[in-house]
Design a protein around this motif. Structure first.
Motif, PDB file in Angstrom:
ATOM      1  N   ARG A  31       0.825  -1.204   0.000  1.00  0.00           N
ATOM      2  CA  ARG A  31       0.000   0.000   0.000  1.00  0.00           C
ATOM      3  C   ARG A  31       0.861   1.257   0.000  1.00  0.00           C
ATOM      4  O   ARG A  31       1.977   1.264   0.546  1.00  0.00           O
ATOM      5  CB  ARG A  31      -0.930   0.014   1.212  1.00  0.00           C
ATOM      6  N   ARG A  32       0.345   2.322  -0.603  1.00  0.00           N
ATOM      7  CA  ARG A  32       1.094   3.575  -0.671  1.00  0.00           C
ATOM      8  C   ARG A  32       0.347   4.688   0.037  1.00  0.00           C
ATOM      9  O   ARG A  32       0.426   5.835  -0.354  1.00  0.00           O
ATOM     10  CB  ARG A  32       1.346   3.928  -2.131  1.00  0.00           C
ATOM     11  N   ASN A  33      -0.392   4.317   1.080  1.00  0.00           N
ATOM     12  CA  ASN A  33      -1.108   5.322   1.866  1.00  0.00           C
ATOM     13  C   ASN A  33      -0.664   5.131   3.307  1.00  0.00           C
ATOM     14  O   ASN A  33      -0.773   4.032   3.855  1.00  0.00           O
ATOM     15  CB  ASN A  33      -2.611   5.077   1.703  1.00  0.00           C
ATOM     16  N   ILE A  35      -1.769   5.903   6.209  1.00  0.00           N
ATOM     17  CA  ILE A  35      -2.733   5.451   7.218  1.00  0.00           C
ATOM     18  C   ILE A  35      -3.055   3.977   7.017  1.00  0.00           C
ATOM     19  O   ILE A  35      -3.135   3.211   7.971  1.00  0.00           O
ATOM     20  CB  ILE A  35      -3.997   6.325   7.158  1.00  0.00           C
ATOM     21  N   VAL A  36      -3.196   3.558   5.740  1.00  0.00           N
ATOM     22  CA  VAL A  36      -3.498   2.144   5.494  1.00  0.00           C
ATOM     23  C   VAL A  36      -2.301   1.279   5.874  1.00  0.00           C
ATOM     24  O   VAL A  36      -2.465   0.148   6.355  1.00  0.00           O
ATOM     25  CB  VAL A  36      -3.908   1.942   4.029  1.00  0.00           C
ATOM     26  N   MET A  37      -1.085   1.811   5.714  1.00  0.00           N
ATOM     27  CA  MET A  37       0.087   1.045   6.154  1.00  0.00           C
ATOM     28  C   MET A  37       0.033   0.799   7.653  1.00  0.00           C
ATOM     29  O   MET A  37       0.317  -0.307   8.137  1.00  0.00           O
ATOM     30  CB  MET A  37       1.372   1.783   5.774  1.00  0.00           C
ATOM     31  N   HIS A  90       0.815  15.465   7.159  1.00  0.00           N
ATOM     32  CA  HIS A  90      -0.181  15.820   6.156  1.00  0.00           C
ATOM     33  C   HIS A  90      -0.370  17.329   6.113  1.00  0.00           C
ATOM     34  O   HIS A  90      -0.617  17.910   5.056  1.00  0.00           O
ATOM     35  CB  HIS A  90      -1.503  15.121   6.472  1.00  0.00           C
ATOM     36  N   SER A  95      -0.318  15.443   1.539  1.00  0.00           N
ATOM     37  CA  SER A  95      -0.324  14.168   0.824  1.00  0.00           C
ATOM     38  C   SER A  95      -0.071  13.055   1.830  1.00  0.00           C
ATOM     39  O   SER A  95       0.562  13.271   2.858  1.00  0.00           O
ATOM     40  CB  SER A  95       0.759  14.152  -0.250  1.00  0.00           C
ATOM     41  N   LEU A  96      -0.594  11.876   1.531  1.00  0.00           N
ATOM     42  CA  LEU A  96      -0.349  10.719   2.394  1.00  0.00           C
ATOM     43  C   LEU A  96       0.589   9.724   1.740  1.00  0.00           C
ATOM     44  O   LEU A  96       0.763   8.623   2.230  1.00  0.00           O
ATOM     45  CB  LEU A  96      -1.670  10.017   2.735  1.00  0.00           C
ATOM     46  N   ASP A  97       1.183  10.100   0.601  1.00  0.00           N
ATOM     47  CA  ASP A  97       2.068   9.194  -0.116  1.00  0.00           C
ATOM     48  C   ASP A  97       3.438   9.187   0.561  1.00  0.00           C
ATOM     49  O   ASP A  97       4.059  10.234   0.690  1.00  0.00           O
ATOM     50  CB  ASP A  97       2.196   9.679  -1.566  1.00  0.00           C
ATOM     51  N   PRO A  98       3.922   8.013   1.028  1.00  0.00           N
ATOM     52  CA  PRO A  98       5.230   8.018   1.700  1.00  0.00           C
ATOM     53  C   PRO A  98       6.367   8.455   0.787  1.00  0.00           C
ATOM     54  O   PRO A  98       7.377   8.948   1.275  1.00  0.00           O
ATOM     55  CB  PRO A  98       5.404   6.570   2.164  1.00  0.00           C
ATOM     56  N   ASP A  99       6.209   8.298  -0.543  1.00  0.00           N
ATOM     57  CA  ASP A  99       7.289   8.718  -1.440  1.00  0.00           C
ATOM     58  C   ASP A  99       7.509  10.229  -1.397  1.00  0.00           C
ATOM     59  O   ASP A  99       8.617  10.705  -1.670  1.00  0.00           O
ATOM     60  CB  ASP A  99       6.961   8.293  -2.876  1.00  0.00           C
TER      61      ASP A  99
ATOM     62  N   PRO B  83      -9.421   4.209   1.473  1.00  0.00           N
ATOM     63  CA  PRO B  83      -8.964   3.949   2.850  1.00  0.00           C
ATOM     64  C   PRO B  83     -10.092   3.781   3.864  1.00  0.00           C
ATOM     65  O   PRO B  83      -9.954   2.995   4.804  1.00  0.00           O
ATOM     66  CB  PRO B  83      -8.116   5.179   3.167  1.00  0.00           C
ATOM     67  N   CYS B  86     -11.082   0.334   3.842  1.00  0.00           N
ATOM     68  CA  CYS B  86     -10.054  -0.490   4.494  1.00  0.00           C
ATOM     69  C   CYS B  86     -10.311  -0.530   5.994  1.00  0.00           C
ATOM     70  O   CYS B  86     -10.284  -1.599   6.617  1.00  0.00           O
ATOM     71  CB  CYS B  86      -8.667   0.090   4.240  1.00  0.00           C
ATOM     72  N   TYR B 125      -8.649   6.120  13.718  1.00  0.00           N
ATOM     73  CA  TYR B 125      -8.220   6.032  12.316  1.00  0.00           C
ATOM     74  C   TYR B 125      -9.226   6.710  11.401  1.00  0.00           C
ATOM     75  O   TYR B 125      -8.852   7.415  10.458  1.00  0.00           O
ATOM     76  CB  TYR B 125      -8.054   4.567  11.906  1.00  0.00           C
ATOM     77  N   LEU B 129      -8.516   9.684   8.824  1.00  0.00           N
ATOM     78  CA  LEU B 129      -8.784   9.498   7.401  1.00  0.00           C
ATOM     79  C   LEU B 129      -9.688  10.602   6.869  1.00  0.00           C
ATOM     80  O   LEU B 129      -9.471  11.136   5.778  1.00  0.00           O
ATOM     81  CB  LEU B 129      -9.454   8.142   7.168  1.00  0.00           C
ATOM     82  N   TYR B 147      -2.149   7.417  -5.431  1.00  0.00           N
ATOM     83  CA  TYR B 147      -1.293   6.501  -4.675  1.00  0.00           C
ATOM     84  C   TYR B 147      -2.088   5.398  -4.009  1.00  0.00           C
ATOM     85  O   TYR B 147      -1.514   4.456  -3.477  1.00  0.00           O
ATOM     86  CB  TYR B 147      -0.408   7.252  -3.673  1.00  0.00           C
ATOM     87  N   ASP B 148      -3.433   5.505  -3.993  1.00  0.00           N
ATOM     88  CA  ASP B 148      -4.220   4.383  -3.496  1.00  0.00           C
ATOM     89  C   ASP B 148      -4.519   3.382  -4.591  1.00  0.00           C
ATOM     90  O   ASP B 148      -4.836   2.230  -4.325  1.00  0.00           O
ATOM     91  CB  ASP B 148      -5.542   4.887  -2.903  1.00  0.00           C
ATOM     92  N   ILE B 150      -2.456   2.540  -7.286  1.00  0.00           N
ATOM     93  CA  ILE B 150      -1.325   1.769  -7.824  1.00  0.00           C
ATOM     94  C   ILE B 150      -0.575   1.123  -6.677  1.00  0.00           C
ATOM     95  O   ILE B 150       0.028   1.818  -5.860  1.00  0.00           O
ATOM     96  CB  ILE B 150      -0.379   2.683  -8.631  1.00  0.00           C
ATOM     97  N   PRO B 151      -0.575  -0.199  -6.553  1.00  0.00           N
ATOM     98  CA  PRO B 151       0.222  -0.836  -5.502  1.00  0.00           C
ATOM     99  C   PRO B 151       1.705  -0.731  -5.821  1.00  0.00           C
ATOM    100  O   PRO B 151       2.112  -0.610  -6.978  1.00  0.00           O
ATOM    101  CB  PRO B 151      -0.256  -2.279  -5.516  1.00  0.00           C
ATOM    102  N   ARG B 152       2.512  -0.772  -4.771  1.00  0.00           N
ATOM    103  CA  ARG B 152       3.955  -0.685  -4.966  1.00  0.00           C
ATOM    104  C   ARG B 152       4.546  -2.093  -4.929  1.00  0.00           C
ATOM    105  O   ARG B 152       4.417  -2.785  -3.946  1.00  0.00           O
ATOM    106  CB  ARG B 152       4.562   0.184  -3.873  1.00  0.00           C
TER     107      ARG B 152
END
Lengths: 106, 307
Positions: A31-33, A35-37, A90, A95-99, B83, B86, B125, B129, B147-148, B150-152
């Motif tokens: 996952r790339r979010n 919070i979901v991580m 944030h 953004s919530l993207d870790p990258d 999310p 999720c 959470y 969110l 980013y939600d 496309i999985p990495r």
């Protein structure tokens, strides 16, 4: 009440717990979010709790259930701190993207 | 014992998880999740049938329902693109695992998990969110962020997961058979004897002419087991049978174990929670920049309030 509990039953619970742990790890990596991580780490905590209680039940020992209390404590503390950090980050980048936060590692 | 088949099923399970987390149409994803649940059930069944040569018991229908719900909700959780959903699937995971804990006769922990996880942690959470996902703009038809979607590195992650699952399966297959023999019923009755006041009260309730204290045998244990029935012997030699309703409840036993065996850990848990609370308050505090005039006004207001 407290009937015998064989190795096959224990193994089924341990396999469920193992699959749940693996799903949590895959989710954390994929996952790339942010919070979901963190939600995926909670999934791994759940897996550990099930394994603790199953093995404790097998040995008729209540320490396994006491460990779940400590797991709950650590999970609650982790959620509070991690979510405070996520809110903080944030606010900086929107953004919530870790990258996006890659330069934190440098 | 056939050691190859469980690992093959692990491979099937990893492939179905890979299919579920790749971006695809909804029907494909649902199909992949159903396949994942089926593969997980297959793996559990194989391992249990290999080990059930040692003892004859099998999983109950409730175990199958709860564990498959748990795993299906978990896979849906890591594959869903939004999310909020999720988090909601994680609630389903928590409820299903509470069901598993009920099957393991851990009633207190089952309800504690529902209260703390589904009631407190997930609500936190959800709040974060909703704070973070400012997607209420009706002009944007698709609120999902890139980013939600496309999985990495799904292939690498599933590979790591497959290896770990093989290790877990191998350990369960070869490890549990070498565990020491299961303890006898004495251990169950020791939990009553560790609570001396309750022990005395329940014995005197059964028979109020019982001469307290009871005799202890050569191991120093008052509750003795003979032919799967427990009894105590009074100091004037009267024998009293105990029934299972006298055993401490799950909550009593967990509380006893927590206070008796882990007092330092309990204190440390309190310190951890306090530190987390302080840390979260410090991190989430919004720094307010005041100008000179506002500072002076705030100081004046403070002085007026204190005088």
């Amino acid at each position: 009440m407290l009937a015998s509990f064989g190795a096959a039953t224990l193994a089924s619970y341990l396999i469920v717990s193992g699959i749940l742990l693996v799903i949590g790890i895959i989710g954390f990596l994929v996952r790339r979010n942010l919070i979901v991580m963190f939600l995926c780490t909670e999934l791994m905590f759940q897996a550990a709790a099930i394994a603790f209680v199953a093995v404790g039940r097998y040995y008729l020992d209540y320490s396994g259930q006491v460990m779940v209390i400590f797991i709950l404590t650590v999970a609650a503390a982790e959620a509070a701190l991690a979510l405070a950090l996520v809110v903080f980050m944030h606010r900086q980048r929107d953004s919530l993207d870790p990258d996006v936060y890659g330069e934190l590692a440098e | 014992m056939d050691p190859v088949l469980p690992y093959l099923v692990c491979l099937v399970l990893a492939l179905t998880i890979y299919a579920a987390i790749r971006p695809a149409s909804l029907s494909f994803q649902v199909g992949a999740i159903v396949a994942t649940v089926a593969a997980a059930g297959w793996l559990i069944g194989i391992v249990a049938s290999i080990l059930s040569s040692l003892d004859g018991d099998a999983a109950t229908p409730f175990f199958i329902i709860f564990s498959l719900t748990l795993l299906g909700a978990a896979v849906r959780m890591i594959s869903h693109e939004r999310p909020i959903y999720c988090a909601l699937h994680f609630v389903l995971v928590v409820i299903a695992s509470a069901g598993l804990l009920l099957l393991l006769e851990a009633e207190f922990m089952a309800f504690a998990i529902i209260i703390v996880y589904a009631g407190a942690i997930i609500v936190t959470y959800m709040f974060v969110l909703m704070l973070a996902n400012q997607s209420a703009d009706p002009n944007i038809p698709d609120p999902r962020t890139f980013y939600d979607k496309i999985p990495r590195e799904p292939a690498a992650a599933v590979g790591v997961g497959f290896l770990l699952l093989c290790i877990v399966t191998g350990t369960v297959l070869h490890g549990t058979t070498q565990l020491p023999v299961q303890p006898q019923e004495t251990i169950v009755w020791q939990t009553l004897e560790q609570l001396p006041k309750q022990f005395k009260r329940s014995v005197l309730e059964l028979d109020d002419t019982f001469a307290w204290p009871p005799e202890v045998n050569e191991q120093g244990v008052a509750i003795q087991i003979e032919n799967e029935s427990a009894f105590v012997v009074s100091s004037d030699g009267v024998r009293l049978e105990l029934n299972q309703t006298l055993l401490p409840t799950n909550t009593q036993a967990v509380g006893w174990s927590l206070i008796n065996d882990f007092p330092v850990s309990l204190e440390l848990a309190g310190v951890i929670l306090l530190m987390a609370m302080l840390g979260a308050a410090v991190l989430a505090r919004r720094a307010i920049e005041l100008g000179e005039r506002e500072k002076r006004a705030a100081l004046l207001a403070n002085e007026e309030a204190s005088s």
